[in-house]
Write a protein that holds these residues in place. Structure first.
Motif, PDB file in Angstrom:
ATOM      1  N   HIS A  47      -3.052   4.912  -2.638  1.00 13.47           N
ATOM      2  CA  HIS A  47      -3.951   5.848  -1.955  1.00 13.47           C
ATOM      3  C   HIS A  47      -3.505   7.251  -2.367  1.00 13.47           C
ATOM      4  CE1 HIS A  47      -5.478   2.669   0.783  1.00 13.47           C
ATOM      5  NE2 HIS A  47      -4.245   2.182   0.628  1.00 13.47           N
ATOM      6  N   ALA A  94      -6.669   5.332  -8.635  1.00 13.62           N
ATOM      7  CA  ALA A  94      -6.250   4.942  -7.287  1.00 13.62           C
ATOM      8  C   ALA A  94      -7.325   4.119  -6.580  1.00 13.62           C
ATOM      9  CB  ALA A  94      -5.919   6.179  -6.470  1.00 13.62           C
ATOM     10  N   LYS A  95      -6.882   3.340  -5.618  1.00  8.18           N
ATOM     11  CA  LYS A  95      -7.798   2.548  -4.808  1.00  8.18           C
ATOM     12  C   LYS A  95      -8.674   3.461  -3.966  1.00  8.18           C
ATOM     13  CE  LYS A  95      -7.812  -0.977  -1.162  1.00  8.18           C
ATOM     14  NZ  LYS A  95      -6.946  -1.841  -0.310  1.00  8.18           N
ATOM     15  N   GLU A  96      -8.093   4.560  -3.492  1.00  8.47           N
ATOM     16  CA  GLU A  96      -8.804   5.521  -2.650  1.00  8.47           C
ATOM     17  C   GLU A  96      -8.262   6.915  -2.931  1.00  8.47           C
ATOM     18  OE1 GLU A  96      -9.911   5.907   2.086  1.00  8.47           O
ATOM     19  OE2 GLU A  96      -7.894   5.280   1.513  1.00  8.47           O
ATOM     20  N   ASP A  98       0.859  -1.177   0.000  1.00 12.51           N
ATOM     21  CA  ASP A  98       0.000   0.000   0.000  1.00 12.51           C
ATOM     22  C   ASP A  98       0.903   1.237   0.000  1.00 12.51           C
ATOM     23  OD1 ASP A  98      -3.012  -0.591   0.378  1.00 12.51           O
ATOM     24  OD2 ASP A  98      -2.014  -2.061   1.671  1.00 12.51           O
ATOM     25  N   THR A 154      -5.541  10.498 -10.843  1.00 11.18           N
ATOM     26  CA  THR A 154      -5.857   9.956  -9.516  1.00 11.18           C
ATOM     27  C   THR A 154      -7.056   9.016  -9.555  1.00 11.18           C
ATOM     28  OG1 THR A 154      -7.357  11.771  -8.939  1.00 11.18           O
ATOM     29  CG2 THR A 154      -5.018  12.080  -8.459  1.00 11.18           C
ATOM     30  N   ASP A 207      -8.519  10.935  -1.463  1.00  8.35           N
ATOM     31  CA  ASP A 207      -9.055  11.914  -0.515  1.00  8.35           C
ATOM     32  C   ASP A 207      -8.501  13.292  -0.850  1.00  8.35           C
ATOM     33  OD1 ASP A 207      -6.518  12.293   0.778  1.00  8.35           O
ATOM     34  OD2 ASP A 207      -6.863  10.508   1.980  1.00  8.35           O
ATOM     35  N   ASP A 220     -13.205  10.232  -2.214  1.00  8.87           N
ATOM     36  CA  ASP A 220     -13.905   9.369  -1.265  1.00  8.87           C
ATOM     37  C   ASP A 220     -14.068  10.005   0.109  1.00  8.87           C
ATOM     38  OD1 ASP A 220     -14.059   7.108  -3.120  1.00  8.87           O
ATOM     39  OD2 ASP A 220     -11.888   7.009  -2.856  1.00  8.87           O
ATOM     40  N   ARG A 252      -2.973  -0.668  -5.318  1.00  8.14           N
ATOM     41  CA  ARG A 252      -2.944  -0.377  -3.880  1.00  8.14           C
ATOM     42  C   ARG A 252      -2.417   1.036  -3.604  1.00  8.14           C
ATOM     43  NH1 ARG A 252      -0.561  -5.714  -0.896  1.00  8.14           N
ATOM     44  NH2 ARG A 252      -1.228  -4.490   0.915  1.00  8.14           N
ATOM     45  N   HIS A 280      -3.756  11.368  -2.449  1.00 10.46           N
ATOM     46  CA  HIS A 280      -4.146  12.464  -1.558  1.00 10.46           C
ATOM     47  C   HIS A 280      -3.972  13.788  -2.303  1.00 10.46           C
ATOM     48  CE1 HIS A 280      -3.906   9.461   1.673  1.00 10.46           C
ATOM     49  NE2 HIS A 280      -2.765   9.086   1.101  1.00 10.46           N
ATOM     50  N   HIS A 282       1.188   5.631  -0.447  1.00  8.99           N
ATOM     51  CA  HIS A 282       0.464   6.893  -0.341  1.00  8.99           C
ATOM     52  C   HIS A 282       1.157   7.938  -1.211  1.00  8.99           C
ATOM     53  CE1 HIS A 282      -2.173   5.691   3.021  1.00  8.99           C
ATOM     54  NE2 HIS A 282      -1.170   4.872   3.311  1.00  8.99           N
TER      55      HIS A 282
END
Length: 371
Positions: free
Chosen positions: A69, A87-89, A40, A84, A91, A176, A67, A71, A42
């Motif tokens: 994340h 991406a898996k997530e 994972d 982006t 924010d 998200d 994997r 930002h 970031h």
């Protein structure tokens, strides 16, 4: 939040010589992700965008890794947003901004044209427009995959080309969640101040929102140039900190400003808050070292210049003396030639030793010295 990788600067450019900022290429992202397979990771994103092809490549690398994340911090727009979406997530930091828009291309036609040439130009423009429409639909499909909306809805949002707050982006389904972290927010605000209206204009993006522009007004004007009040304060600060640099009262004000800017080259990422520039003790030390180095360079140059002039004067003195010696010897030889018997004869009462060797000017000079 600790980021393992930051996508910043122009997408698709390793280094932007115009702005002096480093960009982010697809290969850089791929190499980072390949080094962290099955982990994972970031990744922070703060970029005004760039080349579509590089953005699409980065999107696919992120999607393939599975994997990541992402930002979003600071001000992120254009190609930096749709990459982006893989991406898996995703924010977004509270206080940051995001903007999606239709793609654009540079058009430059500086020529006279007859009707046939105009037809050719129109045909080329129509093809270009069709290609842009296709690219817009592809990018809209990436947004649609994440937010579950139709491609047409995403295209309408892209057409509006409006800056989105974290809540706006969340409502539209592009992110998200919203992150409310004071440390991250401060870093985000610093990154926002690096993008001025002039930079966004060159990228073909709309101007900054009013509230952000007001915060930047204390530092830059509408054209992205240093505001007058800011430069006056900066100049006054340097005059107080480095009085030797401003000892001459007749120094032109613009020269003082340039001196400040030159010294500021030693510092990066200084914080601007409430219209004030805050420098850490370490940054102040860098400025002092930088200015001291400049002063040493000037002193060394002056010393070298003086040494060169002294050497030149010494050589000229030696040359003048040598020329004078030659002239003196020539005059002495000329005088000797005018003396009695100089033409080969002898005067009354003189006796020439037939066994003597050839008489030269030097030997005659030696005889005169001995006498």
């Amino acid at each position: 939040m600790e980021y393992q990788f930051i996508i910043s600067g122009e997408i698709g450019v390793a280094f932007d010589w115009w702005t002096g900022q480093r960009g982010t290429t697809a290969n850089q992202v791929k190499n980072f992700l390949d080094a962290h397979k099955d982990e994972d990771v970031h990744i922070a994103v703060c970029s005004p965008g760039g080349y579509v092809d590089s953005g699409l490549q980065i999107y696919q690398h992120i999607r393939n890794h599975g994997r990541v994340h992402a930002h979003i911090i600071g001000m992120t727009a254009s190609a930096a947003t749709f990459l982006t979406m893989g991406a898996k997530e995703v924010d977004m930091v509270d206080g940051s901004l995001m903007m999606i828009h239709n793609v654009s291309t540079r058009i430059s036609v500086w020529q006279a044209a007859n009707k046939e040439q105009l037809d050719m130009l129109i045909a080329e423009m129509q093809k270009e427009r069709k290609d842009l429409d296709t690219i817009d639909k592809v990018i809209a499909s990436l947004y649609a995959k994440r937010n579950g909306k139709s491609i047409d809805e995403c295209q309408e949002k892209m057409k509006a080309a409006a800056w989105l707050s974290p809540q706006d982006a969340l409502d539209f389904g592009l992110i998200d969640s919203i992150v409310d972290d004071e440390d991250v927010k401060k870093k985000s605000n610093r990154l926002r101040t690096t993008f001025t209206n002039s930079i966004f204009k060159d990228f073909g993006l709309p101007s900054l929102p009013v509230d952000t522009t007001e915060r930047l007004a204390a530092v830059v004007d509408q054209e992205g140039n240093p505001a007058e009040g800011f430069m006056q304060k900066a100049t006054a600060w340097f005059e107080k900190r480095f009085p030797k640099l401003f000892a001459n009262e007749s120094t032109n004000p613009m020269k003082k400003v340039f001196t400040c800017l030159a010294a500021l080259l030693a510092v990066q990422d200084f914080e601007v808050k409430d219209g004030k520039v805050t420098l850490t003790e370490e940054q102040t030390g860098k400025i002092e070292d930088h200015v001291a180095q400049l002063e040493k360079g000037v002193k060394d140059a002056k010393d070298a210049e003086k040494a060169a002039k002294d050497a030149q004067t010494d050589l000229q003195t030696k040359l003048d003396k040598a020329l004078k010696d030659v002239q003196d010897r020539d005059q002495m030889i000329a005088n000797l030639k005018k003396a009695p018997g100089a033409e080969g004869g002898t005067s009354a009462g003189e006796h020439v030793d037939e066994g003597a060797g050839e008489i030269t000017a030097q030997s005659m000079l030696n005889e005169i010295k001995n006498f």
